[in-house]
Design a protein around this motif. Structure first.
Motif, PDB file in Angstrom:
ATOM      1  N   ILE A 227       0.655   4.270   2.691  1.00  0.00           N
ATOM      2  CA  ILE A 227       0.928   4.249   4.134  1.00  0.00           C
ATOM      3  C   ILE A 227       1.917   5.371   4.470  1.00  0.00           C
ATOM      4  CG2 ILE A 227       1.945   2.963   6.056  1.00  0.00           C
ATOM      5  CD1 ILE A 227       0.937   0.379   4.811  1.00  0.00           C
TER       6      ILE A 227
ATOM      7  N   THR B 239      -3.541  -8.093   6.437  1.00  0.00           N
ATOM      8  CA  THR B 239      -3.072  -6.839   7.035  1.00  0.00           C
ATOM      9  C   THR B 239      -1.565  -6.932   7.263  1.00  0.00           C
ATOM     10  OG1 THR B 239      -5.177  -6.599   8.148  1.00  0.00           O
ATOM     11  CG2 THR B 239      -3.361  -5.282   8.993  1.00  0.00           C
TER      12      THR B 239
ATOM     13  N   ALA C 143       0.355  -6.663   4.096  1.00  0.00           N
ATOM     14  CA  ALA C 143       0.444  -5.260   3.669  1.00  0.00           C
ATOM     15  C   ALA C 143       1.503  -4.521   4.484  1.00  0.00           C
ATOM     16  CB  ALA C 143      -0.916  -4.577   3.819  1.00  0.00           C
ATOM     17  N   LEU C 144       1.527  -4.757   5.794  1.00  0.00           N
ATOM     18  CA  LEU C 144       2.507  -4.058   6.637  1.00  0.00           C
ATOM     19  C   LEU C 144       3.924  -4.486   6.280  1.00  0.00           C
ATOM     20  CD1 LEU C 144       0.691  -4.160  10.109  1.00  0.00           C
ATOM     21  CD2 LEU C 144       1.065  -2.155   8.649  1.00  0.00           C
TER      22      LEU C 144
ATOM     23  N   ASN D  53       9.730   2.375   8.925  1.00  0.00           N
ATOM     24  CA  ASN D  53       9.219   1.166   8.296  1.00  0.00           C
ATOM     25  C   ASN D  53      10.114  -0.022   8.609  1.00  0.00           C
ATOM     26  OD1 ASN D  53       9.022   3.672   6.220  1.00  0.00           O
ATOM     27  ND2 ASN D  53       7.080   2.584   6.360  1.00  0.00           N
TER      28      ASN D  53
ATOM     29  N   ASN E   3       0.863  -1.179   0.000  1.00  0.00           N
ATOM     30  CA  ASN E   3       0.000   0.000   0.000  1.00  0.00           C
ATOM     31  C   ASN E   3       0.902   1.233   0.000  1.00  0.00           C
ATOM     32  OD1 ASN E   3      -1.603   2.170   0.553  1.00  0.00           O
ATOM     33  ND2 ASN E   3      -2.570   1.315   2.384  1.00  0.00           N
TER      34      ASN E   3
ATOM     35  N   GLY F  46      -0.852   5.417   8.715  1.00  0.00           N
ATOM     36  CA  GLY F  46      -0.428   4.197   9.404  1.00  0.00           C
ATOM     37  C   GLY F  46       0.986   4.152   9.948  1.00  0.00           C
TER      38      GLY F  46
ATOM     39  N   ASN G 131      -2.257  -0.448   8.282  1.00  0.00           N
ATOM     40  CA  ASN G 131      -2.341  -0.426   6.829  1.00  0.00           C
ATOM     41  C   ASN G 131      -3.331   0.656   6.412  1.00  0.00           C
ATOM     42  OD1 ASN G 131      -2.422  -0.933   4.109  1.00  0.00           O
ATOM     43  ND2 ASN G 131      -3.757  -2.718   4.293  1.00  0.00           N
ATOM     44  N   SER G 132      -2.914   1.911   6.644  1.00  0.00           N
ATOM     45  CA  SER G 132      -3.792   3.030   6.302  1.00  0.00           C
ATOM     46  C   SER G 132      -2.904   4.227   5.994  1.00  0.00           C
ATOM     47  CB  SER G 132      -4.731   3.352   7.469  1.00  0.00           C
ATOM     48  OG  SER G 132      -3.971   3.721   8.592  1.00  0.00           O
TER      49      SER G 132
ATOM     50  N   TYR H 248       1.212   1.342  14.110  1.00  0.00           N
ATOM     51  CA  TYR H 248       1.432   0.983  12.698  1.00  0.00           C
ATOM     52  C   TYR H 248       0.189   0.317  12.123  1.00  0.00           C
ATOM     53  CZ  TYR H 248       6.344   2.143  13.140  1.00  0.00           C
ATOM     54  OH  TYR H 248       7.529   2.819  13.323  1.00  0.00           O
TER      55      TYR H 248
ATOM     56  N   SER I 119       4.768  -3.397   2.400  1.00  0.00           N
ATOM     57  CA  SER I 119       4.818  -1.934   2.273  1.00  0.00           C
ATOM     58  C   SER I 119       6.037  -1.382   2.999  1.00  0.00           C
ATOM     59  CB  SER I 119       3.551  -1.296   2.853  1.00  0.00           C
ATOM     60  OG  SER I 119       2.399  -1.832   2.237  1.00  0.00           O
ATOM     61  N   SER I 120       6.335  -1.955   4.160  1.00  0.00           N
ATOM     62  CA  SER I 120       7.505  -1.477   4.912  1.00  0.00           C
ATOM     63  C   SER I 120       8.777  -1.737   4.119  1.00  0.00           C
ATOM     64  CB  SER I 120       7.575  -2.161   6.278  1.00  0.00           C
ATOM     65  OG  SER I 120       6.419  -1.878   7.029  1.00  0.00           O
TER      66      SER I 120
END
Ligand SMILES: *[C@@H]1O[C@H](CO)[C@@H](O)[C@H](O)[C@H]1NC(C)=O
Ligand SMILES: *[C@@H]1O[C@H](CO)[C@@H](O)[C@H](O)[C@H]1NC(C)=O
Ligand SMILES: *[C@@H]1O[C@H](CO)[C@@H](O)[C@H](O)[C@H]1NC(C)=O
Ligand SMILES: *[C@@H]1O[C@H](CO)[C@@H](O)[C@H](O)[C@H]1NC(C)=O
Ligand SMILES: *[C@@H]1O[C@H](CO)[C@@H](O)[C@H](O)[C@H]1NC(C)=O
Ligand SMILES: *[C@@H]1O[C@H](CO)[C@@H](O)[C@H](O)[C@H]1NC(C)=O
Ligand SMILES: *[C@@H]1O[C@H](CO)[C@@H](O)[C@H](O)[C@H]1NC(C)=O
Ligand SMILES: *[C@@H]1O[C@H](CO)[C@@H](O)[C@H](O)[C@H]1NC(C)=O
Ligand SMILES: *[C@@H]1O[C@H](CO)[C@@H](O)[C@H](O)[C@H]1NC(C)=O
Ligand SMILES: *[C@@H]1O[C@H](CO)[C@@H](O)[C@H](O)[C@H]1NC(C)=O
Ligand SMILES: *[C@@H]1O[C@H](CO)[C@@H](O)[C@H](O)[C@H]1NC(C)=O
Ligand SMILES: *[C@@H]1O[C@H](CO)[C@@H](O)[C@H](O)[C@H]1NC(C)=O
Length: 825
Positions: free
Chosen positions: A33, A353, A356-357, A705, A30, A694, A690-691, A688, A360-361
């Motif tokens: 974030i 979720t 995604a974390l 991240n 994502n 976030g 997923n937004s 933290y 994305s990180s």
């Protein structure tokens, strides 16, 4: 904000083909974030991340530049803002930075009309509000303007592809403004400014070339000259270069017409140049024949070396004009070189979720620094070149240690690039952007970066004789005073400005230097780092730097007391007395001229990673240490307004900023690992998401991240030492590719941490089948687990168990200074 280009092939192939790099991990990313802060619609206090298209460590980061009011709760650093007006679409950006914006050039801007009131020299007459939500996924960005124009973007390493769809096929305009950059409207002293450029439209009108030079910005850098080569897929009906007086503010020694009225452009035919007055230059291209398509594509290459090189990048990297193909190539690179380095179960039943974390990180920690091999305009060298170490203060904490494992090729190149900067410019950078060292926040933290690699045995093509010379220079030679207006006491450009205190006194004094508390703490670790490299390169120096690494103890005021805790690192004057009036819990603005930088004395008293043993002693022993540690995580204890560096955080410990990254893990040093797990997991869960809001603060080139990635792996590195703390992984099975082609497998047996049951406490650990009694291990332990691979198995459960029976993590810089007398005991 869903994936627009969810390409079927990647997903389908993954089932058939076992190759991890074919798995479409990018679908979990994502890219929003951290794009928004806690005030909806504004970046303020958020991640300041770049939102756009880029390849890993790409020189080009292609995205929109916006202007959003009110400026006091906006942040233009990454270009993108949630609801700002688009002023241009440019090829270079940074990601996650605080301070003043950098880059935002060179740009294009598609216009549906150029009739009055549009003034091509005044962005406020053509800027665009966006309709609907922007779409971003790995390698791809799409936005839609109020004017009806749709913009799609995809980047390669040194070039960008723009795909515009206009509302009317018979009226399409494209502005190229070489004087466009991301400004800092509220802070002129470190705002970028334009110093000149030149544009030339080739005879057939479909190609433009030239350069732009932009100075200053975050690190108060010298002008950055970028050569540009842009091309359109159809020749315009009309192409006109223009120039106009520069009425933007500029730094001293540069000419402009100050704040006088913005002029109208003067059209100058097929070329325009700034000339001695530094005029603004640009060009406007128009397609308005009758039988045209609504679409225009443009491919643009950039180079710090020459127009020819910019054109070559454009032609080689974008030999096709296809946005999907270009996106796919970028996505494939991300999957192959980044995401597939950490593989977890991605099936339907996995926790998406967490996927995604994790991915994305990983994405955000691979946008900076910018890889510029072959793109160093400053000196001739066969060494690799990187820019945008922005900043070492952020990166050294744990990000370099992850690159070490999963990006060995890039990482070795980065280190060689750093050392080459020392060789050719005299100093390692602390913060560097736009080919310019600038803004040292505290110590010379590239020392820590080099030491972390050195103690873990990284040699490769790094010349450690020179590496050692570089860190020794930091430790010994006071840098020239750079006249930075925010610090009258010493250089902010590079090196350690307070060596004049540090060497004779052993600490940084509060009357002859700024930021005495945080500099003392940082210089201590820096000298420990120097000693680590000296151990192999110049053993005779080890003793000197080990002694200096204990300097923080000379700044330890054992009488200083706050909230019933006694003994803190405090501001100490050159005459040996302490500043007794200092507010231990409030560093004020915590800024360049204050006594502690971005952290209170309460926090910095824990930030001695090389000698936690001594910290425990000075805090009164294990029990007092634990009580104090417990206290900094209690809500509503903070005594400082953290501003953008921790909006909404009420604990003394500030998870949103680098100094405190390691503090939640310090319970390992008491052999109460379960408390480290509990604290750090709670922080991760609380801050933290997923937004778009976030992450809890500026992502700082991915440092925040990366903190989360380590948390999810169940490990935490103690930088400048070969130690990793064992924590608690977030996935049952993780395969990490380390050292190019070896696999570190991390497994969690009996994991059950859903539904608030908190079954994430460690019950036991084994490494390569051997029961592990310590809550830490060394890089080379278990037959070289971090180089040769191996397996760490955690057994998890709900019990808050003291499972570790072995020695606590080491304090390799342990030393006892007599804090009253300056002598060594
Ligand atoms: C920005 O300024 C406005 C007033 O112009 C004020 O209402 C707002 O609270 C400020 N925002 C922040 C984050 O300080
Ligand atoms: C837009 O124009 C204003 C007024 O001249 C100027 O202050 C600002 O820097 C410009 N912004 C961009 C992104 O060009
Ligand atoms: C336009 O001129 C440029 C530079 O000479 C050249 O590279 C490009 O191929 C030409 N384009 C067309 C459509 O002729
Ligand atoms: C230029 O700025 C100065 C002070 O910043 C101000 O006094 C003056 O009125 C401004 N001039 C114009 C034309 O805006
Ligand atoms: C296209 O626009 C240019 C510039 O506005 C104008 O000079 C030209 O006449 C227009 N051509 C047509 C076909 O409308
Ligand atoms: C990790 O690697 C092992 C050994 O190849 C394999 O059996 C396992 O399925 C892998 N796990 C993941 C999540 O990729
Ligand atoms: C490393 O650098 C030193 C100092 O510049 C030089 O003398 C030496 O030859 C270099 N070593 C290698 C292997 O290049
Ligand atoms: C400090 O300790 C005293 C005596 O035990 C207690 O009354 C007081 O509330 C404590 N203060 C804080 C800030 O914890
Ligand atoms: C030590 O220096 C500080 C700061 O200059 C000064 O305020 C203090 O009076 C001095 N103390 C002694 C004992 O000289
Ligand atoms: C820090 O100091 C600089 C220079 O004086 C100033 O521009 C900036 O606004 C200050 N930042 C904070 C957070 O106070
Ligand atoms: C692993 O990577 C290293 C470094 O790139 C290379 O030298 C070696 O040949 C590789 N080994 C295998 C089995 O692929
Ligand atoms: C998935 O992970 C998130 C983040 O850790 C967590 O909040 C959520 O409870 C998990 N969902 C399930 C079903 O376990």
């Amino acid at each position: 904000m869903m994936l627009l280009l969810r390409v079927a092939t990647g997903v389908a192939i993954a089932g058939l083909c076992a190759r991890a790099e074919d798995e479409e991990y990018s679908q979990f990313v994502n890219p929003f974030i951290g794009s928004e802060g806690k005030i909806p619609g504004y970046v303020y206090g958020g991640g300041n991340v770049f939102v756009g298209s880029a390849v890993p460590f790409g020189m080009v980061k292609l995205g929109i530049d916006t202007y959003e009011e009110p400026v006091n709760q906006s942040a233009l650093n990454g270009g993108w803002t949630p609801q700002g007006k688009v002023t241009g679409i440019s090829l270079m950006h940074v990601s996650g930075t605080g301070g003043g914006p950098k880059y935002g050039f060179p740009a294009q801007m598609p216009l549906a009309s150029i009739k009055t009131p549009v003034n091509l020299l005044d962005n406020r007459t053509y800027w665009q509000t966006r309709d609907g939500d922007d779409i971003a996924n790995v390698g791809y960005f799409r936005t839609h303007f109020e004017s009806g124009i749709a913009v799609e973007l995809a980047a390669t390493r040194h070039a960008g592809l723009y795909h515009y769809t206009y509302p009317s096929p018979t009226e399409k305009h494209l502005l190229v403004d070489f004087s466009h950059y991301l400004p800092f409207p509220t802070r002129p002293w470190d705002s970028q400014f334009y110093t000149g450029g030149e544009i030339e439209i080739q005879p057939n009108s479909s190609t433009y070339t030239g350069y732009t030079s932009i100075a200053n910005g975050w690190c108060l850098g010298a002008p950055v000259t970028v050569y540009v080569c842009g091309e359109f897929d159809s020749p315009p009906d009309e192409a006109r270069a223009f120039s106009g007086r520069n009425t933007f503010p500029v730094g001293r020694h540069f000419r402009s017409f100050g704040n006088s009225t913005t002029p109208e452009p003067t059209f100058t035919g097929s070329s325009a140049r700034s000339g001695p007055m530094g005029d603004r230059v640009g060009a406007i291209f128009s397609w308005n024949g009758t039988d045209e398509s609504a679409e225009i594509r443009s491919r643009v290459g950039i180079s710090f070396m020459s127009v020819d090189k910019a054109c070559a990048y454009k032609n080689e990297e974008l030999s096709f004009w296809d946005i999907e193909k270009t996106t796919k190539a970028a996505r494939d690179e991300w999957n192959r070189d980044v995401f597939s380095k950490i593989r977890v179960d991605t099936s339907e039943t996995a926790n998406h979720t967490r996927l995604a974390l994790l991915y994305s990180s990983l994405y955000f920690m691979h946008l900076m620094p910018s890889e510029r091999v072959g793109e160093n305009p400053l000196w001739d060298s066969d060494e690799p070149y990187f820019d945008d170490f922005y900043t070492a203060w952020d990166l050294f904490r744990n990000q370099v240690s992850l690159w070490h494992l999963i990006q060995p090729t890039y990482y070795e190149s980065m280190l060689r690039a750093l050392i080459d900067m020392f060789k050719n410019e005299g100093y390692l950078p602390d913060g560097r952007s736009g080919n310019y060292n600038g803004l040292v926040q505290g110590g010379s933290n590239a020392d820590n970066i080099l030491a972390d690699a050195y103690v873990k045995g990284l040699r490769g093509a790094i010349n450690w004789t020179e590496g050692y010379a570089a860190v020794k220079k930091d430790a010994e030679v006071i840098p020239f005073y750079d006249n930075n207006p925010v610090d009258p006491f010493g250089s902010l450009k590079e090196g350690r400005s307070a060596l004049g205190d540090w060497i004779p006194l052993g600490y940084v004094s509060a009357d002859r230097s700024t930021r005495a508390v945080s500099k003392t703490v940082e210089y201590s670790l820096n000298d420990f780092a120097v000693a680590q490299i000296a151990a192999g390169e110049q053993p005779g120096d080890v003793d000197l730097y080990m002694r200096r690494s204990a300097g923080w103890q000379l700044s330890w005021d054992r009488d200083a007391s706050s909230r019933n805790f006694t003994g803190f690192v405090m501001p100490r004057y050159a005459n040996g007395t302490f500043d007794k009036t200092y507010e231990i819990l409030d560093c004020g603005e915590c800024n360049w001229s204050d006594e502690s930088y971005e952290g209170t004395a309460f926090e910095y008293s824990f930030v001695i990673p090389h000698d936690i043993e001594r910290v425990i002693e000075l805090m009164g022993g294990a029990q007092h240490f634990e009580e104090r540690l417990d206290y900094v995580f209690q809500p509503n204890t903070s005594g400082v307004d953290l501003g953008v560096n921790g909006l909404g955080i009420t604990t003394i410990n500030n998870v949103a900023n680098e100094p405190d990254f390691q503090t939640p893990y310090l319970y390992n040093y008491l052999n109460k690992q379960w408390k480290s797990v509990e604290r750090s997991r709670q922080l991760a869960n609380d801050f933290y998401f997923n937004s778009s809001d976030g992450i809890p603060g500026n992502s700082d080139a991915g440092a925040l991240n990366c903190w989360l990635v380590w948390q999810m792996l169940g490990l935490y590195p103690i930088v400048t030492t070969p130690v990793y703390l064992l924590e608690s992984p977030w996935f049952e099975d993780i395969n990490v590719t380390v050292n190019h082609n070896h696999t570190l497998r991390i497994r969690a047996k009996d994991m059950d941490d859903g539904d608030g049951r908190q079954g994430y406490y460690v019950q036991g650990v084994s490494i390569n089948g051997e029961k592990w009694s310590q809550n830490w291990f060394n890089h080379g332990d278990a037959g070289g687990i971090m180089t040769q691979g191996g397996e760490i198995v955690f057994t998890l459960g709900a019990e808050q168990k003291v499972w570790e029976t072995g020695a606590e993590p080491p304090s390799p810089g342990h030393m006892v200074l007599d804090v009253d007398g300056n002598g060594y005991v």
